[in-house]
Design an enzyme around this catalytic site. Sequence first.
Site, PDB file in Angstrom:
ATOM      1  N   CYS A   1       0.807  -1.229   0.000  1.00  0.00           N
ATOM      2  CA  CYS A   1       0.000   0.000   0.000  1.00  0.00           C
ATOM      3  C   CYS A   1       0.837   1.275   0.000  1.00  0.00           C
ATOM      4  O   CYS A   1       0.302   2.365  -0.208  1.00  0.00           O
ATOM      5  CB  CYS A   1      -0.944   0.013   1.197  1.00  0.00           C
ATOM      6  SG  CYS A   1      -2.207  -1.246   1.085  1.00  0.00           S
TER       7      CYS A   1
ATOM      8  N   HIS B   1      -3.220   7.416   2.871  1.00  0.00           N
ATOM      9  CA  HIS B   1      -3.589   6.114   2.322  1.00  0.00           C
ATOM     10  C   HIS B   1      -5.017   5.803   2.761  1.00  0.00           C
ATOM     11  O   HIS B   1      -5.390   6.036   3.916  1.00  0.00           O
ATOM     12  CB  HIS B   1      -2.616   5.048   2.829  1.00  0.00           C
ATOM     13  CG  HIS B   1      -3.012   3.662   2.460  1.00  0.00           C
ATOM     14  ND1 HIS B   1      -3.439   3.341   1.193  1.00  0.00           N
ATOM     15  CD2 HIS B   1      -3.063   2.512   3.181  1.00  0.00           C
ATOM     16  CE1 HIS B   1      -3.734   2.044   1.155  1.00  0.00           C
ATOM     17  NE2 HIS B   1      -3.522   1.529   2.349  1.00  0.00           N
TER      18      HIS B   1
ATOM     19  N   ASN C   1      -9.818   0.305  -0.433  1.00  0.00           N
ATOM     20  CA  ASN C   1      -8.356   0.352  -0.389  1.00  0.00           C
ATOM     21  C   ASN C   1      -7.814  -0.131  -1.731  1.00  0.00           C
ATOM     22  O   ASN C   1      -7.934  -1.307  -2.069  1.00  0.00           O
ATOM     23  CB  ASN C   1      -7.869  -0.553   0.756  1.00  0.00           C
ATOM     24  CG  ASN C   1      -6.363  -0.549   0.917  1.00  0.00           C
ATOM     25  OD1 ASN C   1      -5.646  -0.063   0.044  1.00  0.00           O
ATOM     26  ND2 ASN C   1      -5.887  -1.098   2.023  1.00  0.00           N
TER      27      ASN C   1
END
Length: 316
Positions: free
Chosen positions: A112, A243, A273
């Site tokens: 990520c 994020h 996500n």
Amino acid sequence: MYSKILGTGSYTPETVRTNADLEKMVETSDEWIVERTGIKERRIAGADETAATMAYKASLKALEAANLTANDLDLIIVGTSTGSYAFPSVACELQKMLGTTGQGAFDLSAACTGFNYALTVANSFIQAGNAKKVLIVGSDIMSRTCDPTDRTTIILFGDGAGACILGASEEPGVYSANVKADGSHSELLKLPTIDRNNPESSYLYMKGNEVFRIAVNTLSSLVVNTIEENGFQKSDLKWLVPHQANLRIIAATAKKLGLPMEQVIVNLDKYGNTSGASVGIALDEGIRSGKIKRGDLILLESFGGGLTSASALIKY
Ligand code: ACO
């Protein structure tokens, strides 16, 4: 020598997967997902789409925004964990799709934090005088990595790509871009590469609540340190571009900075996500919506598998 943002772009697939759709796939509820994560929908890549095709679409928009052509690029870096091949890299596939050749092109594996990691490497190339214009992209098809019967992961992830072109500048630009990792917790979040003897055993694994706890602690100190180490006050910050993993993690980070949620770019309700793409998509949407303006001080941060974390303090 500094680097600065010349242009951004993003792409998310057309197909929408809502929480209601997930209620039909696993034992869950819209209420649980919204309350625990903040996610309402995610985009799911079509059968003909890959990390490279999504990266291409996001990159075209970034090139257009920067008023550049692909031949102007000195380097292409893609943060991804979901390329179609170990080789060629997504970056080399992207280079071919963009119709350019010659410049270096490579993928970077940081889950990520892929976009932030790519930004840090690009900034270092530019600061060292080894490149003047660098295309960075985060692109991931995470939906294909999750077990469709596992409610703890399938609800979280979506697909997309975020791109940014960094260019050499005599003024900041990027004040700092840093990467960190803590491999001692690597077992908490894993995406196996395909076991060729057992191709079914390759789904993503995450110990969510432990990752959550470490993410909140790590990001809280990371963002404050990034501001202070660069001689700024928290109040100088105009936008947090985090994020997009969990709204509760984002809110805790913003609170640590004393920043109201109105100054945080949040789009995980729409996309979930998107792993390496998430910060790039949020940055692009923040800029294109007119929220982030030239001269604003913005802080990008991310946290993910590795466990990795990263931040970048930038004057847009
Ligand atoms: N629907 C309903 N119930 C569920 C679901 C679901 N989809 N998923 C889990 N549950 C249940 C669990 O089984 C558990 O039940 P139990 O108490 O009876 O055992 C209960 O809900 C609580 O589960 P937790 O995992 O403790 O829930 P938590 O509040 O921690 O939320 C979540 C889970 C959303 C995954 C959260 O932990 C999180 O966001 N973690 C961080 C994720 C992250 O940041 N990852 C890094 C980036 S990803 C990357 O790098 C690829």
